[in-house]
Design a protein around this motif. Structure first.
Motif, mmCIF file in Angstrom:
data_model
loop_
_atom_site.group_PDB
_atom_site.id
_atom_site.type_symbol
_atom_site.label_atom_id
_atom_site.label_comp_id
_atom_site.label_asym_id
_atom_site.label_seq_id
_atom_site.Cartn_x
_atom_site.Cartn_y
_atom_site.Cartn_z
ATOM 1 N N VAL A 238 27.098 23.156 51.788
ATOM 2 C CA VAL A 238 28.425 23.774 51.739
ATOM 3 C C VAL A 238 28.454 25.038 52.593
ATOM 4 O O VAL A 238 29.376 25.841 52.503
ATOM 5 N N PHE A 239 27.424 25.184 53.445
ATOM 6 C CA PHE A 239 27.406 26.193 54.501
ATOM 7 C C PHE A 239 27.474 27.628 53.966
ATOM 8 O O PHE A 239 28.217 28.448 54.482
ATOM 9 N N VAL A 240 26.681 27.909 52.941
ATOM 10 C CA VAL A 240 26.666 29.279 52.434
ATOM 11 C C VAL A 240 25.528 30.048 53.093
ATOM 12 O O VAL A 240 24.657 29.487 53.747
ATOM 13 N N SER A 241 25.508 31.359 52.882
ATOM 14 C CA SER A 241 24.496 32.223 53.472
ATOM 15 C C SER A 241 23.156 32.050 52.761
ATOM 16 O O SER A 241 23.055 31.410 51.704
ATOM 17 N N LEU A 242 22.136 32.688 53.322
ATOM 18 C CA LEU A 242 20.807 32.637 52.719
ATOM 19 C C LEU A 242 20.819 33.272 51.328
ATOM 20 O O LEU A 242 20.224 32.739 50.385
ATOM 21 N N ALA A 243 21.500 34.407 51.191
ATOM 22 C CA ALA A 243 21.580 35.062 49.887
ATOM 23 C C ALA A 243 22.300 34.178 48.868
ATOM 24 O O ALA A 243 21.917 34.117 47.693
ATOM 25 N N GLU A 244 23.321 33.472 49.308
ATOM 26 C CA GLU A 244 24.055 32.595 48.391
ATOM 27 C C GLU A 244 23.224 31.380 48.006
ATOM 28 O O GLU A 244 23.347 30.864 46.882
ATOM 29 N N LYS A 245 22.382 30.897 48.915
ATOM 30 C CA LYS A 245 21.473 29.806 48.555
ATOM 31 C C LYS A 245 20.577 30.230 47.394
ATOM 32 O O LYS A 245 20.351 29.483 46.434
ATOM 33 N N TYR A 246 20.036 31.436 47.500
ATOM 34 C CA TYR A 246 19.210 31.984 46.417
ATOM 35 C C TYR A 246 20.004 32.009 45.108
ATOM 36 O O TYR A 246 19.490 31.617 44.050
ATOM 37 N N ALA A 247 21.251 32.461 45.161
ATOM 38 C CA ALA A 247 22.073 32.561 43.953
ATOM 39 C C ALA A 247 22.336 31.187 43.345
ATOM 40 O O ALA A 247 22.297 31.026 42.118
ATOM 41 N N PHE A 248 22.600 30.186 44.167
ATOM 42 C CA PHE A 248 22.805 28.824 43.675
ATOM 43 C C PHE A 248 21.567 28.345 42.932
ATOM 44 O O PHE A 248 21.651 27.789 41.827
ATOM 45 N N MET A 249 20.406 28.523 43.533
ATOM 46 C CA MET A 249 19.161 28.064 42.931
ATOM 47 C C MET A 249 18.860 28.831 41.652
ATOM 48 O O MET A 249 18.450 28.247 40.634
ATOM 49 N N ASP A 250 19.052 30.137 41.693
ATOM 50 C CA ASP A 250 18.791 30.986 40.532
ATOM 51 C C ASP A 250 19.647 30.562 39.339
ATOM 52 O O ASP A 250 19.150 30.433 38.211
ATOM 53 N N ASP A 251 20.930 30.323 39.604
ATOM 54 C CA ASP A 251 21.837 29.915 38.535
ATOM 55 C C ASP A 251 21.443 28.562 37.959
ATOM 56 O O ASP A 251 21.453 28.364 36.735
ATOM 57 N N ALA A 252 21.080 27.613 38.829
ATOM 58 C CA ALA A 252 20.725 26.273 38.360
ATOM 59 C C ALA A 252 19.478 26.296 37.485
ATOM 60 O O ALA A 252 19.438 25.653 36.421
ATOM 61 N N ILE A 253 18.452 27.039 37.893
ATOM 62 C CA ILE A 253 17.209 27.087 37.110
ATOM 63 C C ILE A 253 17.430 27.820 35.789
ATOM 64 O O ILE A 253 16.966 27.366 34.720
ATOM 65 N N SER A 254 18.126 28.934 35.810
ATOM 66 C CA SER A 254 18.321 29.701 34.571
ATOM 67 C C SER A 254 19.182 28.920 33.579
ATOM 68 O O SER A 254 18.916 28.944 32.369
ATOM 69 N N ARG A 255 20.199 28.237 34.059
ATOM 70 C CA ARG A 255 21.060 27.461 33.146
ATOM 71 C C ARG A 255 20.314 26.277 32.540
ATOM 72 O O ARG A 255 20.488 25.950 31.367
ATOM 73 N N GLN A 256 19.481 25.635 33.335
ATOM 74 C CA GLN A 256 18.819 24.420 32.870
ATOM 75 C C GLN A 256 17.589 24.714 32.014
ATOM 76 O O GLN A 256 17.304 23.989 31.052
ATOM 77 N N PHE A 257 16.847 25.788 32.332
ATOM 78 C CA PHE A 257 15.551 25.995 31.701
ATOM 79 C C PHE A 257 15.439 27.284 30.898
ATOM 80 O O PHE A 257 14.446 27.489 30.198
ATOM 81 N N GLY A 258 16.419 28.169 31.003
ATOM 82 C CA GLY A 258 16.362 29.391 30.222
ATOM 83 C C GLY A 258 15.555 30.477 30.891
ATOM 84 O O GLY A 258 14.987 30.292 31.974
ATOM 85 N N PRO A 259 15.434 31.643 30.220
ATOM 86 C CA PRO A 259 14.862 32.840 30.861
ATOM 87 C C PRO A 259 13.352 32.830 31.022
ATOM 88 O O PRO A 259 12.801 33.701 31.687
ATOM 89 N N ASP A 260 12.648 31.886 30.401
ATOM 90 C CA ASP A 260 11.190 31.908 30.458
ATOM 91 C C ASP A 260 10.610 31.023 31.555
ATOM 92 O O ASP A 260 9.392 30.837 31.625
ATOM 93 N N HIS A 261 11.462 30.456 32.378
ATOM 94 C CA HIS A 261 10.992 29.579 33.447
ATOM 95 C C HIS A 261 11.454 30.135 34.791
ATOM 96 O O HIS A 261 12.532 30.719 34.886
ATOM 97 N N PHE A 262 10.647 29.927 35.828
ATOM 98 C CA PHE A 262 11.021 30.450 37.135
ATOM 99 C C PHE A 262 10.386 29.620 38.244
ATOM 100 O O PHE A 262 9.451 28.841 38.021
ATOM 101 N N VAL A 263 10.907 29.826 39.422
ATOM 102 C CA VAL A 263 10.423 29.160 40.629
ATOM 103 C C VAL A 263 10.302 30.226 41.714
ATOM 104 O O VAL A 263 11.259 30.954 41.979
ATOM 105 N N THR A 264 9.141 30.356 42.326
ATOM 106 C CA THR A 264 9.049 31.234 43.494
ATOM 107 C C THR A 264 9.509 30.453 44.721
ATOM 108 O O THR A 264 9.383 29.219 44.778
#
Length: 407
Positions: A238-264
């Motif tokens: 959807v042609f978003v910026s690099l910072a917005e890509k991070y935000a998309f990924m961050d939101d998806a992981i936090s919503r699906q797995f909660g605050p104790d899971h992360f991805v570098t």
């Protein structure tokens, strides 16, 4: 031709390639081998083998099938087939009764494998026709691979975990090479990898890259990696910026797995025409800049929380590449493996390995990355207890417009 008419008659080569093209759409996967063997026989060839790379990138494994010549797997290192595969070049080996020919099977620039065959004698017309036949065979193998397990089973040399099955299914082609840029990636351990992955896409002049490492092991890590890569691809498309890509990924992981899971993650844009590079590094080891075959610096960026922690919008770091520069991304499994009585392998040893190999002539991005991966594994005493991923980009710049022009 009289009156300027164009000769559209069908010659021998067109008939041969056209037959394969005409039948490819309806051809069941198990009949690819017999048809290729028949085509090669029309040119006077025999003993046709289709060799596919195994998942550990150590062997070229013969595809079983009727009318195919099936022998022992050939090592990627130190074999004629391996040389053809790694360097994407035709290799000819004289034998007592003829010449054994090894032709790289290239899907675009990704090496699918090698086709080998024997002819009594070889001329330039044979080389031209067989080279084009090999290109067509590679395209058919890639197309048919989407709906058969036949090629997967040939490439698999040991049992594969469910998480590894998921990760291999996520990956784009392991290599891509065009005049302006080349990329290559490798995953370890090939049959047990869980949370590591990478993705890339070339859209116009921008090469989009993501390298990720999901926490943990097994299915939980594979599930996080799947969500992270899915969110990344959605944001990219959807042609978003690099910072917005991070935000998309961050939101998806936090919503699906909660605050104790992360991805570098490492997220990059590289303009393949100019060498301008944007980087977001979210809790990942910093990429290494390799110039003239030696590591010259880490490509640092502002501190950004790993994906899933709900961090603030990241600050994007700008870098400028020079022609011939390589950027190496790696996950922490490369440097955190414990060796020498409990000491971690460490970044200094990684850099020393890169620099030592850099004293040898380059064999191309794919071959060099494979050599680095296997060298690092030996240096770690054969240990890979955590996922260990390498991804390399080599930038050349320039243009490729001439490829769209007919002579």
């Amino acid at each position: 031709m009289a009156n300027g008419a164009v000769d559209r008659s069908e010659g021998f080569g067109e008939r041969l390639l056209g037959l394969l093209l005409d039948r490819a759409r309806l051809l069941p996967p198990q009949l690819i081998g017999p048809l290729i063997a028949e085509e090669v026989a029309r040119i006077g060839g025999r003993d046709v083998s289709i060799l596919l790379q195994d998942y550990a990138q150590e062997l070229l494994v013969p595809l079983p099938g009727r009318k195919l010549h099936v022998s022992q797997p050939e090592p990627v290192a130190d074999s004629a087939a391996g040389r053809s595969f790694l360097h994407a070049e035709v290799v000819e080996v004289k034998q007592t009764h003829g010449v054994r020919m090894y032709l790289p099977l290239l899907d675009g620039s990704d090496q699918v494998g090698v086709m080998s065959l024997t002819l009594d004698t070889i001329g330039d017309d044979d080389r031209r026709l067989l080279g084009r036949l090999a290109s067509l065979v590679a395209d058919i193998l890639v197309t048919k691979n989407a709906y058969t397990d036949q090629f997967f089973l040939a490439r698999r040399r040991e049992p594969m975990s469910v998480s590894a099955e998921i990760q291999w299914g996520l990956l784009p082609p392991l290599t891509m090479s065009i005049p302006q840029v080349a990329v290559a990636g490798i995953l370890e351990p090939a049959y047990r990898v869980a949370g590591d992955s990478f993705d890339y896409a070339l859209n116009d002049n921008i090469l989009h890259i993501a390298v990720i490492d999901a926490m943990g092991h097994g299915l939980d890590a594979a599930a996080m990696a799947t969500i992270a890569i899915g969110a990344y691809r959605h944001a990219r498309r959807v042609f978003v910026s690099l910072a917005e890509k991070y935000a998309f990924m961050d939101d998806a992981i936090s919503r699906q797995f909660g605050p104790d899971h992360f991805v570098t993650a490492q997220l990059m844009h590289i303009n393949i025409a100019t060498g301008e590079m944007e980087l977001v590094n979210a809790g990942h080891p910093a990429p290494l800049l390799i110039r003239d075959r030696q590591v010259v610096q880490q490509l640092e960026s502002a501190t950004t929380l790993p994906v899933g922690f709900g961090g603030e919008a990241p600050r994007v770091r700008q870098h400028m590449l020079q022609r011939g520069d390589r950027v190496l991304c790696y996950t922490d499994g490369i440097i955190e493996e414990h060796v020498d009585g409990g000491e971690p392998f460490g970044e200094e040893r990684l850099v020393r390995c890169i620099n030592r190999l850099g004293q040898e002539p380059s064999q191309g991005v794919r071959a060099d990355l494979r050599q680095l991966s296997h060298t690092l594994k030996r240096e770690r005493g054969g240990l890979t207890s955590d996922d260990a991923t390498l991804f390399m980009v080599e930038w050349h710049g320039g243009a490729a417009d001439h490829l769209a022009e007919l002579d």
